[in-house]
Design a protein around this motif. Structure first.
Motif, mmCIF file in Angstrom:
data_model
loop_
_atom_site.group_PDB
_atom_site.id
_atom_site.type_symbol
_atom_site.label_atom_id
_atom_site.label_comp_id
_atom_site.label_asym_id
_atom_site.label_seq_id
_atom_site.Cartn_x
_atom_site.Cartn_y
_atom_site.Cartn_z
ATOM 1 N N GLN A 5 0.998 4.898 -8.663
ATOM 2 C CA GLN A 5 0.358 3.904 -8.966
ATOM 3 C C GLN A 5 -0.879 3.696 -9.541
ATOM 4 O OE1 GLN A 5 0.357 0.437 -7.328
ATOM 5 N NE2 GLN A 5 -1.537 0.046 -8.426
ATOM 6 N N GLU A 85 7.705 -2.086 -7.838
ATOM 7 C CA GLU A 85 6.555 -2.298 -7.317
ATOM 8 C C GLU A 85 4.713 -2.225 -7.434
ATOM 9 O OE1 GLU A 85 8.838 -0.605 -3.801
ATOM 10 O OE2 GLU A 85 10.051 -2.659 -3.931
ATOM 11 N N HIS A 86 5.075 -1.072 -8.177
ATOM 12 C CA HIS A 86 3.982 -0.912 -8.117
ATOM 13 C C HIS A 86 2.738 -1.375 -9.056
ATOM 14 C CE1 HIS A 86 3.379 3.714 -6.565
ATOM 15 N NE2 HIS A 86 3.605 3.018 -4.967
ATOM 16 N N LEU A 88 3.146 -5.377 -9.025
ATOM 17 C CA LEU A 88 3.059 -6.443 -8.567
ATOM 18 C C LEU A 88 1.844 -6.058 -7.690
ATOM 19 C CD1 LEU A 88 6.895 -7.021 -7.303
ATOM 20 C CD2 LEU A 88 4.777 -8.578 -9.313
ATOM 21 N N LEU A 89 1.970 -4.623 -6.916
ATOM 22 C CA LEU A 89 0.413 -4.363 -5.886
ATOM 23 C C LEU A 89 -0.906 -4.227 -7.056
ATOM 24 C CD1 LEU A 89 -0.453 -3.476 -3.528
ATOM 25 C CD2 LEU A 89 0.416 -1.003 -4.061
ATOM 26 N N SER A 92 -1.877 -7.702 -7.980
ATOM 27 C CA SER A 92 -2.741 -8.239 -6.556
ATOM 28 C C SER A 92 -3.921 -7.860 -6.416
ATOM 29 C CB SER A 92 -1.950 -8.012 -4.551
ATOM 30 O OG SER A 92 -0.166 -8.516 -5.006
ATOM 31 N N THR A 93 -4.405 -6.073 -6.476
ATOM 32 C CA THR A 93 -5.744 -5.613 -6.167
ATOM 33 C C THR A 93 -6.078 -6.083 -7.660
ATOM 34 O OG1 THR A 93 -3.994 -3.859 -5.286
ATOM 35 C CG2 THR A 93 -6.734 -3.359 -6.306
ATOM 36 N N THR A 140 -8.196 -3.645 -12.453
ATOM 37 C CA THR A 140 -9.052 -2.837 -11.327
ATOM 38 C C THR A 140 -9.909 -1.914 -11.549
ATOM 39 O OG1 THR A 140 -7.332 -0.544 -11.751
ATOM 40 C CG2 THR A 140 -6.130 -2.696 -10.627
#
Length: 141
Positions: A5, A85-86, A88-89, A92-93, A140
């Protein structure tokens, strides 16, 4: 490692890719071109070029296959899954959708293509991954 991540990135996608290529070179150097060519889908010429510092066209799958050779690393399929997946995460963040990513990308990908690649419904190159990851991590900050 490319699949971790990222909350921060260097100044450009090229610099981010250079980090990942240095990691891949380390693995190739440790195991040797012949061994890596035997156990991955990456051809010998590409491995030699990468080892010499050239940028080569790799898929995310091929990148994961090389990374998985390192001791303690998950298998290639798991690495690729974790990497996506990271993304996608991170979306979101950073509160980003694929349309927002499309507008920030320095490469030509439509929002639908970005979504398909992140969801692993379409193959993704390392170059595409780096650019998508860069936009997400940069968002982010």
């Amino acid at each position: 490692m490319f699949y971790e991540q990222r909350m921060t990135v260097p100044d450009s996608p090229a610099a981010l890719r250079a980090e990942y290529e240095a990691d891949l070179r380390s693995v190739i150097d440790q195991y040797g071109v012949d061994e890596v060519a035997t156990v991955t889908d990456v051809d010998r010429d590409s491995l030699e070029a990468l080892l010499e510092g050239d940028t080569v066209s790799l898929t995310l799958t091929e990148t994961a296959q090389i990374q998985a050779l390192e001791d303690g690393e998950p298998d290639p399929e798991e690495i690729e899954t974790i990497a996506c997946e990271h993304l996608l995460l991170g979306m979101s963040t950073a509160v980003l959708d694929v349309d927002a990513i499309e507008t920030e990308l320095e490469i030509d990908l439509e929002a639908k293509e970005v979504q398909q690649k992140i969801e692993r419904r379409a193959p993704m190159s390392l170059e595409e991954f780096v650019h998508i990851q860069y936009v997400i991590a940069d968002g982010t900050r």
